[in-house]
Design a protein around this motif. Structure first.
Motif, PDB file in Angstrom:
ATOM      1  N   HIS A  91       5.514 -15.099  -3.060  1.00 48.50           N
ATOM      2  CA  HIS A  91       5.261 -14.041  -2.080  1.00 48.50           C
ATOM      3  C   HIS A  91       4.621 -14.623  -0.818  1.00 48.50           C
ATOM      4  O   HIS A  91       5.013 -14.283   0.299  1.00 48.50           O
ATOM      5  CB  HIS A  91       4.369 -12.967  -2.692  1.00 48.50           C
ATOM      6  N   ARG A  92       3.643 -15.510  -0.985  1.00 48.26           N
ATOM      7  CA  ARG A  92       2.962 -16.102   0.162  1.00 48.26           C
ATOM      8  C   ARG A  92       3.904 -16.995   0.982  1.00 48.26           C
ATOM      9  O   ARG A  92       3.791 -17.058   2.196  1.00 48.26           O
ATOM     10  CB  ARG A  92       1.752 -16.926  -0.274  1.00 48.26           C
ATOM     11  N   LEU A  93       4.791 -17.698   0.308  1.00 49.12           N
ATOM     12  CA  LEU A  93       5.728 -18.558   1.033  1.00 49.12           C
ATOM     13  C   LEU A  93       6.735 -17.728   1.823  1.00 49.12           C
ATOM     14  O   LEU A  93       7.193 -18.155   2.882  1.00 49.12           O
ATOM     15  CB  LEU A  93       6.461 -19.492   0.063  1.00 49.12           C
ATOM     16  N   GLY A  94       7.089 -16.561   1.302  1.00 46.77           N
ATOM     17  CA  GLY A  94       8.017 -15.675   1.989  1.00 46.77           C
ATOM     18  C   GLY A  94       9.463 -15.992   1.690  1.00 46.77           C
ATOM     19  O   GLY A  94       9.807 -17.093   1.257  1.00 46.77           O
ATOM     20  N   GLU A  95      10.307 -15.024   1.931  1.00 47.19           N
ATOM     21  CA  GLU A  95      11.733 -15.161   1.626  1.00 47.19           C
ATOM     22  C   GLU A  95      12.429 -16.182   2.517  1.00 47.19           C
ATOM     23  O   GLU A  95      13.451 -16.736   2.140  1.00 47.19           O
ATOM     24  CB  GLU A  95      12.426 -13.805   1.765  1.00 47.19           C
ATOM     25  N   GLU A  96      11.900 -16.436   3.693  1.00 50.85           N
ATOM     26  CA  GLU A  96      12.552 -17.353   4.629  1.00 50.85           C
ATOM     27  C   GLU A  96      12.207 -18.819   4.369  1.00 50.85           C
ATOM     28  O   GLU A  96      12.804 -19.711   4.958  1.00 50.85           O
ATOM     29  CB  GLU A  96      12.156 -16.994   6.063  1.00 50.85           C
ATOM     30  N   TRP A  97      11.222 -19.073   3.480  1.00 48.47           N
ATOM     31  CA  TRP A  97      10.804 -20.446   3.223  1.00 48.47           C
ATOM     32  C   TRP A  97      11.891 -21.212   2.500  1.00 48.47           C
ATOM     33  O   TRP A  97      12.511 -20.717   1.566  1.00 48.47           O
ATOM     34  CB  TRP A  97       9.523 -20.462   2.393  1.00 48.47           C
ATOM     35  N   THR A  98      12.131 -22.417   2.945  1.00 47.93           N
ATOM     36  CA  THR A  98      13.047 -23.311   2.231  1.00 47.93           C
ATOM     37  C   THR A  98      12.353 -24.654   2.074  1.00 47.93           C
ATOM     38  O   THR A  98      11.650 -25.103   2.985  1.00 47.93           O
ATOM     39  CB  THR A  98      14.381 -23.505   2.977  1.00 47.93           C
ATOM     40  N   PRO A  99      12.535 -25.298   0.930  1.00 53.54           N
ATOM     41  CA  PRO A  99      11.906 -26.596   0.720  1.00 53.54           C
ATOM     42  C   PRO A  99      12.583 -27.658   1.583  1.00 53.54           C
ATOM     43  O   PRO A  99      13.700 -27.465   2.062  1.00 53.54           O
ATOM     44  CB  PRO A  99      12.133 -26.865  -0.767  1.00 53.54           C
ATOM     45  N   PRO A 100      11.904 -28.787   1.790  1.00 52.85           N
ATOM     46  CA  PRO A 100      12.526 -29.881   2.544  1.00 52.85           C
ATOM     47  C   PRO A 100      13.764 -30.389   1.807  1.00 52.85           C
ATOM     48  O   PRO A 100      13.814 -30.348   0.586  1.00 52.85           O
ATOM     49  CB  PRO A 100      11.436 -30.946   2.602  1.00 52.85           C
ATOM     50  N   TRP A 101      14.740 -30.819   2.560  1.00 53.96           N
ATOM     51  CA  TRP A 101      15.951 -31.347   1.932  1.00 53.96           C
ATOM     52  C   TRP A 101      16.387 -32.581   2.671  1.00 53.96           C
ATOM     53  O   TRP A 101      16.364 -32.591   3.894  1.00 53.96           O
ATOM     54  CB  TRP A 101      17.067 -30.307   1.935  1.00 53.96           C
ATOM     55  N   PRO A 102      16.777 -33.634   2.025  1.00 59.84           N
ATOM     56  CA  PRO A 102      16.838 -33.780   0.570  1.00 59.84           C
ATOM     57  C   PRO A 102      15.447 -33.986  -0.013  1.00 59.84           C
ATOM     58  O   PRO A 102      14.540 -34.388   0.695  1.00 59.84           O
ATOM     59  CB  PRO A 102      17.697 -35.025   0.376  1.00 59.84           C
ATOM     60  N   PRO A 103      15.317 -33.715  -1.309  1.00 59.42           N
ATOM     61  CA  PRO A 103      14.009 -33.937  -1.938  1.00 59.42           C
ATOM     62  C   PRO A 103      13.644 -35.413  -1.852  1.00 59.42           C
ATOM     63  O   PRO A 103      14.521 -36.273  -1.825  1.00 59.42           O
ATOM     64  CB  PRO A 103      14.200 -33.483  -3.379  1.00 59.42           C
ATOM     65  N   PRO A 104      12.364 -35.729  -1.813  1.00 56.06           N
ATOM     66  CA  PRO A 104      11.939 -37.113  -1.659  1.00 56.06           C
ATOM     67  C   PRO A 104      12.187 -37.998  -2.871  1.00 56.06           C
ATOM     68  O   PRO A 104      12.161 -39.192  -2.765  1.00 56.06           O
ATOM     69  CB  PRO A 104      10.434 -36.985  -1.391  1.00 56.06           C
ATOM     70  N   ARG A 105      12.431 -37.401  -4.028  1.00 53.55           N
ATOM     71  CA  ARG A 105      12.700 -38.200  -5.223  1.00 53.55           C
ATOM     72  C   ARG A 105      13.590 -37.400  -6.165  1.00 53.55           C
ATOM     73  O   ARG A 105      13.734 -36.202  -6.022  1.00 53.55           O
ATOM     74  CB  ARG A 105      11.419 -38.584  -5.939  1.00 53.55           C
ATOM     75  N   THR A 106      14.141 -38.087  -7.117  1.00 53.84           N
ATOM     76  CA  THR A 106      14.992 -37.439  -8.104  1.00 53.84           C
ATOM     77  C   THR A 106      14.350 -37.586  -9.470  1.00 53.84           C
ATOM     78  O   THR A 106      13.921 -38.673  -9.841  1.00 53.84           O
ATOM     79  CB  THR A 106      16.389 -38.091  -8.116  1.00 53.84           C
ATOM     80  N   LEU A 107      14.300 -36.495 -10.199  1.00 51.30           N
ATOM     81  CA  LEU A 107      13.796 -36.545 -11.567  1.00 51.30           C
ATOM     82  C   LEU A 107      14.919 -36.974 -12.490  1.00 51.30           C
ATOM     83  O   LEU A 107      16.080 -36.640 -12.258  1.00 51.30           O
ATOM     84  CB  LEU A 107      13.297 -35.170 -11.998  1.00 51.30           C
ATOM     85  N   PRO A 108      14.596 -37.711 -13.546  1.00 52.98           N
ATOM     86  CA  PRO A 108      15.649 -38.069 -14.496  1.00 52.98           C
ATOM     87  C   PRO A 108      16.201 -36.827 -15.168  1.00 52.98           C
ATOM     88  O   PRO A 108      15.475 -35.881 -15.425  1.00 52.98           O
ATOM     89  CB  PRO A 108      14.932 -38.978 -15.499  1.00 52.98           C
ATOM     90  N   SER A 109      17.486 -36.828 -15.424  1.00 54.14           N
ATOM     91  CA  SER A 109      18.117 -35.676 -16.069  1.00 54.14           C
ATOM     92  C   SER A 109      17.810 -35.648 -17.557  1.00 54.14           C
ATOM     93  O   SER A 109      17.866 -34.601 -18.184  1.00 54.14           O
ATOM     94  CB  SER A 109      19.612 -35.682 -15.847  1.00 54.14           C
ATOM     95  N   GLU A 110      17.496 -36.792 -18.128  1.00 57.15           N
ATOM     96  CA  GLU A 110      17.170 -36.873 -19.546  1.00 57.15           C
ATOM     97  C   GLU A 110      15.959 -37.772 -19.725  1.00 57.15           C
ATOM     98  O   GLU A 110      15.705 -38.649 -18.913  1.00 57.15           O
ATOM     99  CB  GLU A 110      18.340 -37.459 -20.333  1.00 57.15           C
ATOM    100  N   PRO A 111      15.207 -37.552 -20.816  1.00 57.05           N
ATOM    101  CA  PRO A 111      14.078 -38.475 -21.072  1.00 57.05           C
ATOM    102  C   PRO A 111      14.589 -39.890 -21.323  1.00 57.05           C
ATOM    103  O   PRO A 111      15.726 -40.066 -21.746  1.00 57.05           O
ATOM    104  CB  PRO A 111      13.414 -37.890 -22.311  1.00 57.05           C
ATOM    105  N   PRO A 112      13.751 -40.885 -21.067  1.00 58.58           N
ATOM    106  CA  PRO A 112      14.191 -42.267 -21.334  1.00 58.58           C
ATOM    107  C   PRO A 112      14.518 -42.476 -22.800  1.00 58.58           C
ATOM    108  O   PRO A 112      13.936 -41.838 -23.669  1.00 58.58           O
ATOM    109  CB  PRO A 112      12.995 -43.105 -20.911  1.00 58.58           C
ATOM    110  N   ASP A 113      15.422 -43.361 -23.047  1.00 57.91           N
ATOM    111  CA  ASP A 113      15.834 -43.680 -24.424  1.00 57.91           C
ATOM    112  C   ASP A 113      14.668 -44.330 -25.154  1.00 57.91           C
ATOM    113  O   ASP A 113      14.099 -45.308 -24.686  1.00 57.91           O
ATOM    114  CB  ASP A 113      17.037 -44.619 -24.394  1.00 57.91           C
TER     115      ASP A 113
END
Length: 75
Positions: free
Chosen positions: A50-72
């Motif tokens: 609510h505080r960020l508001g409907e018009e807020w958008t995060p920065p793009w591209p994100p500064p890092r990528t999370l792994p899609s799966e945990p490490p083996d």
């Protein structure tokens, strides 16, 4: 937005909030995971959005990528 947050935010929720604010996570991911360490954070997440508001958008591209799966675990 700071007025939405408790005095002592759980460290995992703080990390999840950073993922959301830096654009790593979308709204759905934030709403799903932010409250997991503490179910009383459900209204906190709604307040943040609510505080960020409907018009807020995060920065793009994100500064890092999370792994899609945990490490083996097998080494």
């Amino acid at each position: 937005m700071a007025d939405c947050l408790p005095d002592r935010l759980h460290p995992m929720s703080a990390q999840y909030l950073r993922y959301f604010l830096d654009g790593t996570w979308n709204v759905e991911q934030f709403l799903r995971w932010f409250h997991m360490p503490n179910s009383s954070y459900l209204p906190v997440a709604q307040c943040v959005l609510h505080r960020l508001g409907e018009e807020w958008t995060p920065p793009w591209p994100p500064p890092r990528t999370l792994p899609s799966e945990p490490p083996d675990a097998a080494v």
